[in-house]
Structure formats: structure tokens, C-alpha cells
Scaffold this active site. Structure first.
Site, short mmCIF file in Angstrom:
data_model
loop_
_atom_site.label_atom_id
_atom_site.label_comp_id
_atom_site.label_asym_id
_atom_site.label_seq_id
_atom_site.Cartn_x
_atom_site.Cartn_y
_atom_site.Cartn_z
N TRP A 4 1.03 -1.10 0.13
CA TRP A 4 -0.04 -0.02 -0.03
C TRP A 4 1.05 1.44 0.01
O TRP A 4 1.19 1.76 1.08
CB TRP A 4 -0.91 0.08 1.38
CG TRP A 4 -1.95 -1.04 1.68
CD1 TRP A 4 -3.15 -0.83 1.19
CD2 TRP A 4 -1.47 -2.41 1.95
NE1 TRP A 4 -3.84 -2.28 1.37
CE2 TRP A 4 -2.79 -3.07 1.58
CE3 TRP A 4 -0.55 -3.30 2.24
CZ2 TRP A 4 -2.91 -4.59 2.19
CZ3 TRP A 4 -0.61 -4.53 2.52
CH2 TRP A 4 -1.93 -4.95 2.46
N GLY A 24 21.97 -6.73 -1.24
CA GLY A 24 22.46 -5.39 -2.03
C GLY A 24 22.54 -4.23 -1.17
O GLY A 24 23.63 -3.43 -1.46
N ASP A 25 21.41 -4.05 -0.43
CA ASP A 25 21.44 -2.61 0.16
C ASP A 25 22.61 -2.86 1.41
O ASP A 25 23.42 -1.51 1.34
CB ASP A 25 20.10 -2.63 1.13
CG ASP A 25 18.84 -2.77 0.15
OD1 ASP A 25 19.05 -2.55 -0.92
OD2 ASP A 25 17.80 -3.09 0.78
P1 ADP Z 1 20.43 -7.64 -4.80
O1 ADP Z 1 20.27 -7.90 -3.23
O2 ADP Z 1 20.73 -6.27 -5.08
O3 ADP Z 1 19.46 -8.30 -5.67
P2 ADP Z 1 22.65 -9.84 -5.29
O4 ADP Z 1 21.48 -10.82 -5.33
O5 ADP Z 1 23.37 -9.74 -6.27
O6 ADP Z 1 21.82 -8.27 -5.23
O7 ADP Z 1 23.18 -9.79 -3.85
C1 ADP Z 1 24.18 -8.75 -3.53
C2 ADP Z 1 25.43 -9.18 -2.79
O8 ADP Z 1 24.98 -10.21 -1.64
C3 ADP Z 1 26.18 -9.94 -3.57
O9 ADP Z 1 27.19 -9.17 -4.24
C4 ADP Z 1 26.92 -10.67 -2.60
O10 ADP Z 1 27.86 -10.05 -1.96
C5 ADP Z 1 25.75 -11.29 -1.66
N1 ADP Z 1 25.28 -12.43 -1.79
C6 ADP Z 1 24.01 -12.59 -2.35
N2 ADP Z 1 23.90 -13.84 -2.30
C7 ADP Z 1 24.91 -14.70 -2.14
C8 ADP Z 1 25.31 -16.00 -1.56
N3 ADP Z 1 24.49 -16.88 -2.05
N4 ADP Z 1 26.45 -16.34 -0.90
C9 ADP Z 1 27.21 -15.30 -0.65
N5 ADP Z 1 26.87 -13.70 -0.75
C10 ADP Z 1 25.81 -13.67 -1.55
#
Ligand code: ADP
Length: 309
Positions: free
Chosen positions: A101, A258-259
Site C-alpha cells: 500500500w 544488495g542494500d
Molecule cells: P540484490 O540484493 O541487489 O538483488 P545480489 O543478489 O546480487 O543483489 O546480492 C548482493 C550481494 O549479496 C552479492 O554481491 C554478494 O555479496 C551477497 N550475496 C548474495 N547472495 C549470496 C550468496 N548465495 N552467497 C554469498 N553472498 C551472497
């Protein structure tokens, strides 16, 4: 040093429909602001720019944000508006669905005034951070104001950081989204790019094509995040570097991966650390965050990574 982050933090309801629900709050740029305040020493002021209403929940949000160490003098209060809200429903298989919302939320009206506190104090910011969601929620006139503000900062040598979070549902058309992201790429000197989102937004065939497209963007500094695959980073005319992510045995909840990466990266980069060192720290914090439930993990679960107590 001072950084301003612009966006929306919504109220969160988490639980059973018409049953007990836990209240919380979150939002991409807000999550980044919280993690940035946690990862930075006292030399960085983290200022969050958004709008809330003058209701009791808005007041409670401000109190909580203050406790997280955010500076709140850029927050506007708009009397006839309310904060946005989302609900997370979890089914028997643990699958989560979100309902929002937020169409009329206060944050969308941030620029509906002749001059915002963010613009009034434009000369103060060393860095400015916004995302694809900050853009999506603003009306066209607000977006124009955001870009003019960012351009002004760039002209006087400040750092403008764009994170490409793309949520198709928030855009009235894909062309509008693409045009707005192109403007963001043109104004930013650091871009934090999730390859998946770039692929979706530009309708690219696969992740490799997305990475290739991002590598061709004419932006001073670019970080490409690819989930569990190594993070890619390049600054200036240096070659691309590949930084392995931390290995995580059990991913609990990827919300704010990502944040938190962005926060950790910037906390070091704004202090002048080399990009690959910042990306390592980004991977480290994000790996920690995805091993806990929720967007904002307890400070105790990450205290060992941060300088501040
Ligand atoms: P977003 O959250 O912006 O979609 P990502 O999925 O690419 O971005 O993940 C952001 C960051 O989180 C990656 O660059 C990495 O550092 C970490 N991350 C995400 N998934 C994994 C994982 N399975 N193992 C370790 N680190 C991860």
C-alpha cells in the site's frame, strides 16, 4: 563528511492474515542508510531524506531511526499523507509474498514543495545516494528535481551514487523506467549494479549479456553484483577486478543483501579505500545479512565487522 540518501521507508507487517502480525519497517535506501551508519565511524554523517505523515506511526518511525544513528533533519512531514505499508505473508512452504500500500505514500510527495531541505542544503553534501526505487516512486516533476540536484552536486565535485534496484511494478511503462535509469547512469559517478535487474530492465538475453552491457556504461566507477558469483569492480581506467563472495552454507533471507553491500562498500570508499577492498567488505557484510531473517539484522550480529560500538 556528509552523505544524504533519498528514498522511502515503509511500515512492514509480517504474520498471519487477520491474526497476530509483527510490525517493522524497511526500504532499500533506508536499509542502506542504517547499515552505513552502523559501519561508519563518527566522521560520517548519514542523513536520510524522505517524507512521513504527522501520525503516530510516523512519529514512532522517527524515534526508531534516530536510535539507528540516522540524522533526520532532511525528513519532511506532510500533514495529509501517511507512510507506505507492505505486508509479508509466508505460506506453509515458507514462500513469501508481498502486498504493498504505497501509491499515495508521503515519500512520493517529497518534492511537492518549492524547495526541500535536501535542496536547500545542497552545498553541504559530499555524497548523495539514490536508487531505481527512489526514481520509481517520484512523479516526473520530482524526478526532474532529483536529477537537477544530483547534477549540481556533480558539478561541484561531490560523489553521486546510483543503485539500480528495478521493480517493474512501480513503473507505468518500461520505456519510462529505461529513460529514467539512463538519466541516472549519466549523472552518477559510482553505479552499484545488480546484474539481474539490469537484464530485466533492458530485456537482455542472459546474465552475461547484462554484465557486458554494464561494463560498457561510461560511468567513472562501476560495481556489478551477481548474487553468489564474484563481484566485479572497476574504477577509472583501471582493469576490471573480480572479488569472490563469502561462502554461505545456509542462506536464510536475501532481503537487503544488495542494500547492505552498498552500505559497506561506501563506508570504506568514502574514506578513500581502494575499490577492491570496499567490494570485499561489501561481500562480507552482505554474506552476514543473508544469514539472518529480515532487512535489518541485529547490531550484535554484525558488531565484529564494524568500527563503531
Ligand atoms: P540484490 O540484493 O541487489 O538483488 P545480489 O543478489 O546480487 O543483489 O546480492 C548482493 C550481494 O549479496 C552479492 O554481491 C554478494 O555479496 C551477497 N550475496 C548474495 N547472495 C549470496 C550468496 N548465495 N552467497 C554469498 N553472498 C551472497
Amino acid at each position: 563528511m556528509k552523505i544524504a540518501l533519498l528514498g522511502e521507508c515503509m511500515l512492514e507487517l509480517n504474520g498471519i492474515a487477520l491474526g497476530a502480525m509483527q510490525q517493522s519497517y524497511g526500504g532499500d535506501t533506508f536499509n542502506t542508510a542504517v547499515y552505513l551508519a552502523r559501519c561508519s565511524d563518527k566522521t560520517l554523517d548519514v542523513c536520510y531524506a524522505t517524507a512521513l505523515g504527522d501520525d503516530a506511526l510516523s512519529a514512532a518511525l522517527l524515534q526508531h531511526w534516530k536510535r539507528e544513528g540516522l540524522q533526520l533533519d532532511l525528513v519532511r512531514t506532510i500533514a495529509d499523507k501517511l507512510p507506505g505499508l507492505y505486508q509479508i505473508a509466508v505460506d506453509a512452504q515458507g514462500e513469501r509474498t508481498f502486498s504493498f500500500w504505497r501509491d499515495q505514500s508521503a515519500a512520493r510527495a517529497y518534492f511537492d514543495t518549492p524547495i526541500t531541505p535536501l535542496e536547500a542544503r545542497a552545498s553541504e553534501w559530499d555524497a548523495f545516494y539514490f536508487s531505481g526505487i527512489s526514481l520509481a516512486i517520484l512523479p516526473p516533476a520530482g524526478r526532474d528535481r532529483l536529477f537537477a540536484f544530483a547534477q549540481n552536486l556533480r558539478q561541484r565535485g561531490a560523489t553521486v551514487v546510483f543503485d539500480n534496484n528495478f521493480r517493474a511494478k512501480l513503473w507505468s511503462s518500461i520505456d519510462d523506467a529505461r529513460a529514467s535509469f539512463e538519466r541516472a547512469f549519466a549523472v552518477a559517478n559510482i553505479a552499484l549494479i545488480t546484474a539481474d535487474d539490469h537484464q530485466l530492465l533492458f530485456g537482455l538475453q542472459n546474465l552475461d549479456a547484462a554484465v557486458q552491457a554494464v561494463q560498457n556504461l561510461p560511468i567513472q566507477e562501476v560495481v556489478i553484483k551477481r548474487g553468489a558469483k564474484p563481484t566485479l569492480v572497476r574504477s577509472g581506467d583501471q582493469p576490471w577486478q573480480s572479488i569472490a563472495v563469502q561462502s554461505v552454507e545456509r542462506v536464510v533471507d536475501t532481503t537487503a543483501a544488495g542494500d547492505s553491500f552498498a552500505a559497506a562498500y561506501l563506508s570504506q570508499r568514502l574514506k578513500g579505500q581502494m575499490p577492491h577492498v570496499c567490494a570485499q567488505f561489501g561481500n562480507q557484510l552482505a554474506a552476514r545479512v543473508i544469514q539472518h531473517r529480515g532487512a535489518i539484522i541485529p547490531m550484535a550480529a554484525m558488531a565484529d565487522l564494524c568500527n563503531t560500538p
